[in-house]
Design an enzyme around this catalytic site. Structure first.
Site: not given
Length: 200
Positions: A77, A175, A177
């Site tokens: 990001c 992202h 994750e």
């Protein structure tokens, strides 16, 4: 394998640590130059505002360290955006690793772009096992223009770079994750990257 998450006061650190732990690895958070240089893999996260984040990097000298790293580095990001040449947010000069500019989405679009969107034109081993048009999770108001180093694209009013690579440096706008199974696979692919310990 020594995995270090670069600590500079900006980032969604815990969710990244948890994602790495689910893959069977441990990651440490550090701003120590020697610890960062000795890592096998580095993650450069970022959530926040570009000019403030660059000030933090400069205050610790990490702005000089990061471009010299020889091992695989993954910017996430804002981390990816800061590795570019210039960001419109805060009129900020970046680290200059990627020769690309970061600009704001058109005012007619709803910003930030929040939610799931597709990645396509996948051009890297980072995406081994990932299908064209896979959905990933994004939250951002600024985007990296497409360039020679683009390895994945996304469309939101304009086609933009959702992943980028140059030598040992990788960046993803999304992202991983927070991107379910696809995101974990991309993280796992990064942790398995092997390449010469040099920068061309």
């Amino acid at each position: 394998m020594k995995i270090v998450i670069i600590d500079y006061g900006a980032g969604n650190i815990q969710s990244i640590k948890f994602a790495i732990k689910r893959l069977g690895y441990e990651a440490i958070l550090s701003s120590d130059t020697e610890e960062i240089k000795s890592a096998d893999k580095l993650i450069f996260p970022g959530v926040g505002e570009a000019s403030s984040a660059m000030k933090m990097l400069k205050s610790t000298g990490l702005d000089k360290v990061i471009p010299t790293l020889k091992q695989p580095v993954l910017g996430i990001c804002l981390g990816m955006q800061l590795m570019c040449t210039y960001c419109e947010e805060g009129d900020t000069d970046g680290l200059g690793i990627f020769h690309a500019d970061v600009v704001k989405f058109d005012n007619q679009l709803k910003v930030p772009q929040i939610g799931w969107n597709k990645i396509y034109d996948l051009k890297s081993d980072l995406f081994t096992g990932i299908s064209e048009g896979e959905f990933v999770y994004l939250v951002h108001s600024f985007y990296v223009k497409e360039c020679a180093e683009t390895i994945a694209s996304t469309e939101y009013g304009v086609e933009y770079t959702s992943a980028i690579q140059k030598d040992n440096f990788y960046g993803v706008q999304f992202h991983p994750e927070k991107s379910s199974d696809a995101g974990e696979r991309i993280l796992e692919n990064f942790l398995k990257v092997t390449q010469p310990n040099t920068i061309k």
